[in-house]
Write a protein that holds these residues in place. Structure first.
Motif, PDB file in Angstrom:
ATOM      1  N   VAL A 428      75.123 -10.948  24.542  1.00  0.00           N
ATOM      2  CA  VAL A 428      76.531 -10.523  24.297  1.00  0.00           C
ATOM      3  C   VAL A 428      77.284  -9.685  25.526  1.00  0.00           C
ATOM      4  N   SER A 429      76.553  -9.104  26.362  1.00  0.00           N
ATOM      5  CA  SER A 429      76.935  -8.149  27.396  1.00  0.00           C
ATOM      6  C   SER A 429      77.962  -8.935  28.165  1.00  0.00           C
ATOM      7  N   SER A 430      77.699 -10.381  28.324  1.00  0.00           N
ATOM      8  CA  SER A 430      78.446 -11.515  29.073  1.00  0.00           C
ATOM      9  C   SER A 430      79.703 -11.699  28.494  1.00  0.00           C
ATOM     10  N   GLY A 431      79.916 -11.186  27.153  1.00  0.00           N
ATOM     11  CA  GLY A 431      81.095 -11.574  26.260  1.00  0.00           C
ATOM     12  C   GLY A 431      81.258 -10.201  25.917  1.00  0.00           C
ATOM     13  N   PHE A 432      81.115  -9.158  26.622  1.00  0.00           N
ATOM     14  CA  PHE A 432      81.647  -7.896  25.784  1.00  0.00           C
ATOM     15  C   PHE A 432      83.025  -7.790  26.007  1.00  0.00           C
ATOM     16  N   ASN A 433      83.723  -7.673  27.163  1.00  0.00           N
ATOM     17  CA  ASN A 433      85.174  -7.496  27.268  1.00  0.00           C
ATOM     18  C   ASN A 433      85.968  -7.975  26.188  1.00  0.00           C
ATOM     19  N   PRO A 434      85.788  -9.443  25.929  1.00  0.00           N
ATOM     20  CA  PRO A 434      86.764  -9.744  24.847  1.00  0.00           C
ATOM     21  C   PRO A 434      86.333  -9.426  23.328  1.00  0.00           C
ATOM     22  N   ILE A 435      85.573  -9.032  23.154  1.00  0.00           N
ATOM     23  CA  ILE A 435      84.949  -8.648  22.047  1.00  0.00           C
ATOM     24  C   ILE A 435      85.607  -6.841  21.684  1.00  0.00           C
ATOM     25  N   VAL A 436      85.392  -6.278  22.594  1.00  0.00           N
ATOM     26  CA  VAL A 436      86.066  -4.734  22.387  1.00  0.00           C
ATOM     27  C   VAL A 436      87.299  -4.601  22.790  1.00  0.00           C
ATOM     28  N   ASN A 437      87.918  -5.579  23.789  1.00  0.00           N
ATOM     29  CA  ASN A 437      89.434  -5.428  24.221  1.00  0.00           C
ATOM     30  C   ASN A 437      90.246  -6.247  23.757  1.00  0.00           C
ATOM     31  N   LEU A 438      89.648  -7.342  23.172  1.00  0.00           N
ATOM     32  CA  LEU A 438      90.598  -8.470  22.734  1.00  0.00           C
ATOM     33  C   LEU A 438      90.505  -8.544  21.040  1.00  0.00           C
ATOM     34  N   LEU A 439      89.359  -8.944  20.559  1.00  0.00           N
ATOM     35  CA  LEU A 439      89.059  -8.995  19.221  1.00  0.00           C
ATOM     36  C   LEU A 439      89.598  -7.650  18.241  1.00  0.00           C
ATOM     37  N   ALA A 440      88.928  -6.573  18.856  1.00  0.00           N
ATOM     38  CA  ALA A 440      88.697  -5.160  18.262  1.00  0.00           C
ATOM     39  C   ALA A 440      90.149  -4.641  18.159  1.00  0.00           C
ATOM     40  N   LYS A 441      90.892  -4.696  19.327  1.00  0.00           N
ATOM     41  CA  LYS A 441      92.369  -3.978  19.267  1.00  0.00           C
ATOM     42  C   LYS A 441      93.534  -5.212  18.888  1.00  0.00           C
ATOM     43  N   SER A 442      93.160  -6.262  18.534  1.00  0.00           N
ATOM     44  CA  SER A 442      94.260  -7.336  18.426  1.00  0.00           C
ATOM     45  C   SER A 442      95.257  -6.841  17.315  1.00  0.00           C
ATOM     46  N   HIS A 443      94.540  -6.578  16.037  1.00  0.00           N
ATOM     47  CA  HIS A 443      95.644  -6.212  14.603  1.00  0.00           C
ATOM     48  C   HIS A 443      96.195  -5.020  15.017  1.00  0.00           C
ATOM     49  N   TYR A 444      95.504  -3.866  15.542  1.00  0.00           N
ATOM     50  CA  TYR A 444      96.183  -2.622  15.846  1.00  0.00           C
ATOM     51  C   TYR A 444      97.410  -2.913  16.716  1.00  0.00           C
ATOM     52  N   ARG A 445      97.122  -3.622  17.626  1.00  0.00           N
ATOM     53  CA  ARG A 445      98.245  -3.808  18.804  1.00  0.00           C
ATOM     54  C   ARG A 445      99.510  -4.660  18.395  1.00  0.00           C
ATOM     55  N   TRP A 446      99.097  -5.935  17.639  1.00  0.00           N
ATOM     56  CA  TRP A 446     100.369  -6.646  17.506  1.00  0.00           C
ATOM     57  C   TRP A 446     100.274  -7.449  16.296  1.00  0.00           C
ATOM     58  N   ASN A 447      99.333  -6.837  15.219  1.00  0.00           N
ATOM     59  CA  ASN A 447      99.603  -7.328  13.667  1.00  0.00           C
ATOM     60  C   ASN A 447      98.835  -8.368  13.813  1.00  0.00           C
ATOM     61  N   GLU A 448      97.928  -8.945  14.816  1.00  0.00           N
ATOM     62  CA  GLU A 448      97.268 -10.409  14.793  1.00  0.00           C
ATOM     63  C   GLU A 448      95.792 -10.091  14.609  1.00  0.00           C
ATOM     64  N   ASN A 449      95.276 -10.710  13.432  1.00  0.00           N
ATOM     65  CA  ASN A 449      93.984 -10.372  13.305  1.00  0.00           C
ATOM     66  C   ASN A 449      92.937 -11.481  14.026  1.00  0.00           C
ATOM     67  N   ALA A 450      91.687 -11.359  14.102  1.00  0.00           N
ATOM     68  CA  ALA A 450      90.703 -12.028  14.663  1.00  0.00           C
ATOM     69  C   ALA A 450      89.708 -12.407  13.773  1.00  0.00           C
ATOM     70  N   ASP A 451      89.813 -13.601  13.120  1.00  0.00           N
ATOM     71  CA  ASP A 451      89.054 -14.135  11.967  1.00  0.00           C
ATOM     72  C   ASP A 451      87.908 -14.868  12.917  1.00  0.00           C
ATOM     73  N   VAL A 452      86.874 -13.864  13.275  1.00  0.00           N
ATOM     74  CA  VAL A 452      85.812 -14.293  13.940  1.00  0.00           C
ATOM     75  C   VAL A 452      84.602 -13.573  13.732  1.00  0.00           C
ATOM     76  N   VAL A 453      83.468 -14.302  13.374  1.00  0.00           N
ATOM     77  CA  VAL A 453      82.216 -13.651  13.175  1.00  0.00           C
ATOM     78  C   VAL A 453      81.252 -13.944  14.409  1.00  0.00           C
ATOM     79  N   VAL A 454      80.622 -13.090  14.940  1.00  0.00           N
ATOM     80  CA  VAL A 454      79.758 -13.120  16.076  1.00  0.00           C
ATOM     81  C   VAL A 454      78.341 -12.738  15.566  1.00  0.00           C
ATOM     82  N   ARG A 455      77.688 -13.739  15.659  1.00  0.00           N
ATOM     83  CA  ARG A 455      76.011 -13.706  15.025  1.00  0.00           C
ATOM     84  C   ARG A 455      75.175 -13.452  16.026  1.00  0.00           C
TER      85      ARG A 455
END
Length: 662
Positions: A428-455
């Motif tokens: 997951v370290s190779s996908g860390f940026n979009p998880i912590v900076n995109l998925l995590a912040k999306s709803h707070y930033r512009w009210n758009e949720n991220a309907d994503v599960v990462v196993r």
């Protein structure tokens, strides 16, 4: 090298020719006003697109209103061509509530579903992966829609550029990758960014059609992109388009342009897209001096009126409850009870069953990951899924974690659900940026949720060594906006996974590899849910509270079986974020002692935060210091005896007894 722009009308109507002029003039006049306001301190920052208007306006004019477009810093023309009311843009730039981010993000870091625009994050690269996901959703819906995503020549140096183009090509996704080659990435010239003549040359490496377009020629942009867009709607595929242009002002205004040779500025200044097109329209009799003056007066009046609306809007009054509530999209848990009909299965089977039943429930759910299709995943959790659900919904991915997480977000933006399997949680370290900076912040930033599960298949005990054995939940429990689930038993694994997929927020779902085939339980056969954020009390006693999750729970059960005299509450957290603190406090206030067990190394782990919470909230009830127990401060070794020494398991029994005797 000639600075003259040759305009070819082709079959474009006079009405469209004039509309393109208006569409370019508007962002130019807005920018000129913004530069004044910046000097007056009335806005905080500005990324100028002066000299690049033809690209944003031309591309947006070609796209249909319901086709997504993903702009960058210098694409004001995207927003104005989509006819967003100016006062809302001005409110956004002033941090007012009528903007798009409630004052939480600035300038062009925003999106809006109302206008089918997805805003960027400063890390640039994930934007292209999002476009992949949006395009994939369009393709699965068979709606003949395309999307366009912008980046600059500097952004093409990021790994995400390679990943996104590679995925789009392999999957034949209808995306227009629009690269604005404006000469400089901040102060770094293109010659120091890449070592090929044209960015478009890179298309061949992906088996991808590519084009070079004069980005300062509005008619060339409009005509060629229109032709490409119509073709891609009929024959879905990605296309790489390089727009040759230049950035006439600084990266942002504070940067200046002292590093740019004056002759280069003079050359591109003579190629100004608006001034050249304006002169052309006058030569064709489509534009007159009177019409030009009238139009400028009309737009300037609109700008001033809308600026006043933004000025008159009150400043945001901070509201703590609003801030905290907007981190996640509101989700009301709906309990679906487990059936009495059960079968004895392993944890790995329960995960597979939860996935399969969720795929049956949601036609718009897509599973993505390395080797998850015909091979069934390295742990065979998706074995047989391709036969049942098809390769469109069970998708093998290239080895590109960042692009796939970003694409999962794009699927969500376009109304679908995604489950991403990290082959091992370590990767997951190779996908860390979009998880912590995109998925995590999306709803707070512009009210758009991220309907994503990462196993996240994780954990030690199987001799897999430093790169396949981490239990790295602490990387994510720290990040607001993510939910982190970590079951220890098959029944919980199934019910929590189903609920994670139901939840419209991003969920990191940890599955311990050593428990996959070693832990059996009678598991309800039906589709049922287990609430996220609720711990469970596995054993009750009055001497000590043992708190753990994942493999640590089984270590604790083994220790208690060996020491029947120990009277302990054993709490299985199940969910680490949000944390069920109340269950912890209730137990600790009863027993007066607490030990938190984690498999991860100690420093910075979740045990530290739980210990602090107990100390802050239950101090007067404690009869002993709160004890944390974790693995040693090294990476995880491979050799069995070294791995055994690493793990906290061999210290647990002694630690419990010492705590009771304190």
């Amino acid at each position: 090298m000639s600075s003259k722009i040759e305009f070819n009308v082709n079959s474009i109507s006079n009405e469209t020719l004039f509309q393109l002029y208006k569409s370019m003039l508007k962002p130019r006049l807005i920018e000129e006003k913004m530069l004044i306001l910046l000097r007056q301190g009335k806005i905080s920052k500005w990324f100028s697109g002066i000299g690049q208007e033809a690209i944003a306006v031309g591309v947006t004019s070609v796209l249909e209103k319901d086709e997504y477009i993903l702009p960058m810093h210098r694409n004001l023309g995207v927003f104005t061509t989509r006819e967003i009311p100016l006062h809302r843009l001005f409110s956004q730039w002033q941090g007012k509530m009528n903007g798009f981010t409630k004052g939480r993000d600035r300038s062009f870091h925003f999106g809006t579903q109302e206008y089918n625009i997805v805003g960027m994050i400063s890390h640039l690269g994930p934007q292209m992966g999002i476009a992949d996901g949006i395009a994939l959703a369009n393709k699965l819906k068979n709606n003949n829609k395309i999307c366009a995503v912008f980046t600059g020549e500097g952004g093409t140096s990021e790994g995400d550029f390679h990943e996104a183009l590679n995925v789009a090509s392999v999957w034949s996704l209808p995306v227009l990758f629009c690269v604005e080659n404006n000469g400089y990435g901040l102060s770094t010239p293109s010659s120091e960014q890449f070592n090929c003549k044209n960015i478009a040359d890179k298309g061949a490496g992906y088996g991808m059609e590519s084009h070079i377009i004069d980005g300062n020629n509005i008619l060339e942009v409009y005509s060629k992109v229109d032709e490409i867009a119509k073709s891609v709607r009929k024959n879905p595929r990605p296309v790489l388009i390089e727009f040759k242009t230049f950035r006439m002002r600084g990266h942002e205004e504070a940067s200046g342009t002292k590093y740019v040779p004056q002759d280069l500025l003079d050359y591109w200044g003579a190629k100004d897209p608006l001034e050249n097109y304006q002169a052309f329209l006058k030569s064709e009799g489509i534009l007159t001096e009177e019409i030009e003056v009238s139009l400028k007066e009309e737009i300037i009046q609109e700008i001033n009126e809308h600026l006043q609306l933004a000025y008159d809007e009150e400043k945001i009054t901070p509201n703590l409850e609003t801030e905290l509530n907007d981190v996640y999209k509101n989700h009301q848990y709906k309990a679906i009870l487990p059936a009495t009909e059960k079968k004895n299965i392993r944890l790995i089977d329960a995960v597979s069953e939860g996935l399969r039943q969720s795929m049956e429930k949601y036609d718009d759910l897509v599973i993505m990951g390395q080797d998850v299709a015909e091979y069934g995943g390295v742990f065979k959790i998706t074995d047989g899924f391709v036969e049942k659900f098809g390769k469109e919904r069970v998708r093998n991915t290239p080895i590109c974690e960042s692009a796939i997480v970003s694409a999962a977000y794009g699927l969500s933006v376009n109304g679908m659900k995604a489950v991403v399997e990290m082959q091992f949680a370590d990767f997951v370290s190779s996908g860390f940026n979009p998880i912590v900076n995109l998925l995590a912040k999306s709803h707070y930033r512009w009210n758009e949720n991220a309907d994503v599960v990462v196993r996240m298949p994780c954990g030690a005990g199987v001799g897999a060594g430093p790169f396949h054995s981490q239990t790295n939940e602490a990387w994510f429990t720290k990040t607001p906006g993510l939910k982190v689930v970590y079951p220890a038993f098959p029944q919980d694994a199934k019910g929590l996974l189903i609920e994670a997929i139901n939840d419209p927020n991003p969920v990191l779902f940890f599955e311990h590899k050593a428990l996959y085939r070693s832990v059996y339980q009678d598991v309800s056969e039906n589709y049922f849910t287990t609430e996220i954020g609720k711990a469970t009390l596995l054993k009750e006693g009055n001497e000590v509270t043992i708190i753990s999750y994942g493999a640590g729970i089984h270590w604790a059960l083994e220790s208690l079986e060996k020491n029947a005299a120990i009277s302990a509450d054993l709490i299985d957290l199940r969910t680490l974020q949000p944390l069920d603190a109340e269950t912890i406090y209730k137990s600790v206030k009863k027993t007066g002692r607490a030990i938190i067990v984690q498999e991860d190394s100690l420093f910075g782990g979740i045990a530290s935060d739980i210990s602090a919470l107990i100390t802050e909230n239950c101090f007067e009830f404690l009869d002993a210091p709160v004890k944390r127990l974790a693995s040693i401060e090294t990476p995880i070794p491979f050799e069995p005896n070294l791995e055994k020494q690493y793990l906290a398991k061999n210290k647990l029994e002694k630690s419990i007894l010492e705590l009771i005797a304190y």
